[in-house]
Design a protein around this motif. Structure first.
Motif, PDB file in Angstrom:
ATOM      1  N   VAL A 121      21.295  23.166  44.245  1.00  0.00           N
ATOM      2  CA  VAL A 121      22.920  22.858  44.044  1.00  0.00           C
ATOM      3  C   VAL A 121      23.018  20.986  44.607  1.00  0.00           C
ATOM      4  O   VAL A 121      21.689  21.373  46.131  1.00  0.00           O
ATOM      5  N   VAL A 122      23.462  19.912  44.517  1.00  0.00           N
ATOM      6  CA  VAL A 122      23.188  19.233  44.944  1.00  0.00           C
ATOM      7  C   VAL A 122      24.693  18.876  44.990  1.00  0.00           C
ATOM      8  O   VAL A 122      25.814  19.419  43.881  1.00  0.00           O
ATOM      9  N   VAL A 123      25.769  18.424  46.647  1.00  0.00           N
ATOM     10  CA  VAL A 123      26.684  18.494  46.760  1.00  0.00           C
ATOM     11  C   VAL A 123      26.879  17.248  47.834  1.00  0.00           C
ATOM     12  O   VAL A 123      26.467  16.834  48.164  1.00  0.00           O
ATOM     13  N   ASN A 124      27.106  16.357  46.979  1.00  0.00           N
ATOM     14  CA  ASN A 124      28.488  15.231  46.992  1.00  0.00           C
ATOM     15  C   ASN A 124      29.027  15.156  48.308  1.00  0.00           C
ATOM     16  O   ASN A 124      30.419  15.644  47.404  1.00  0.00           O
ATOM     17  N   ILE A 125      29.309  14.887  49.223  1.00  0.00           N
ATOM     18  CA  ILE A 125      30.221  15.068  49.698  1.00  0.00           C
ATOM     19  C   ILE A 125      31.332  13.348  49.432  1.00  0.00           C
ATOM     20  O   ILE A 125      30.507  11.770  49.661  1.00  0.00           O
TER      21      ILE A 125
END
Length: 257
Positions: free
Chosen positions: A148-152
């Motif tokens: 998973v890549v989570v971009n804030i």
């Protein structure tokens, strides 16, 4: 391709997983590190100038093996070196949280005050930096097979009301970039954006806590968003939103309404 629903097998376990967090030594990044480490993950705490903060956080987190990691958003060579260090020392990467960012408060109507240097710095840190980080860590994340890549991101990407026009533009770019990357990185990697409104941290230089409280008062829920509220959304993206990719989730107390 598997037809097994991981959720049917019980809680999604982060034991043995490695999480890389840019901007991990403070604010939303540090809050996310605490939440994910509590679930069993080993954390690579990315920092630019906050080495001492990263080292202190690594010592504080539950579990072992947490790695302070020099991960400056404006230096692609250093980002690639950080990915190589994670592979050498931790052997894998399962989650990447792009939390590093920058801004400067500039009144939107004062076009001259938003100079080229400030505009470029914000775009490099908030857009090119996350892209360079995803590119560098993609081979490790793909190897995970369930990454998973989570971009804030920010509500500013939607309503254009952030600390500066450049900041709003950078977060909108981050969101669209996430859509593009979700198409090409699946099925091994999901890409999810988390978009808070004003968070009660010192992220925006010169912004008072009173200003954050005023914004919270304008929302239907009237709750001041804390870094840990965003961290909980990050955890949900990693552990529960199994079929979510290429989209951004608002964590704004209903401020967009």
């Amino acid at each position: 391709m598997s037809d097994v629903n991981p959720g049917a097998l019980g809680p999604y376990d982060l034991a043995g997983k490695v999480v890389v967090i840019t901007g991990g030594s403070s604010g939303i990044g540090a809050a996310s590190a605490r939440r994910l480490a509590a679930l069993g993950a080993t954390i690579a705490i990315g920092y630019n100038s906050g080495r001492e903060r990263a080292e202190a956080l690594a010592a504080e987190l539950p579990g072992s093996g947490h790695l302070p990691l020099h991960l400056p958003m404006a230096d692609t060579a250093a980002i690639r070196a950080a990915a190589a260090e994670v592979e050498t020392k931790l052997g894998r990467a399962d989650v990447l949280v792009n939390s590093a960012g920058t801004t400067r408060a500039v009144p939107h109507a004062d076009l001259e005050a938003l100079d080229d240097e400030t505009f470029d710095r914000i775009l490099i840190t908030n857009v090119r930096g996350p892209y360079s980080t995803i590119r560098a860590f993609a081979p490790l994340l793909k190897r995970s097979g369930d990454a998973v890549v989570v971009n804030i991101s920010s509500l500013a990407a939607v309503n254009g009301l952030g600390s500066s026009i450049a900041y709003c533009a950078s977060k909108a770019a981050l969101d669209v970039m996430g859509v593009s990357l979700a198409r090409v990185l699946g099925p091994e990697i999901r890409v999810i954006g988390i978009s808070p409104a004003a968070v009660d941290t010192g992220f925006v230089p010169g912004r008072s806590r009173e200003a954050v409280l005023k914004q919270a008062a304008l929302t239907p829920l009237k709750i001041v968003c804390q870094a840990d509220d965003v961290a909980l959304a990050v955890v949900s993206a990693v552990t529960h939103l199994r079929l979510t990719t290429g989209t951004s989730l608002l964590v704004d107390g209903g401020r967009h309404l």
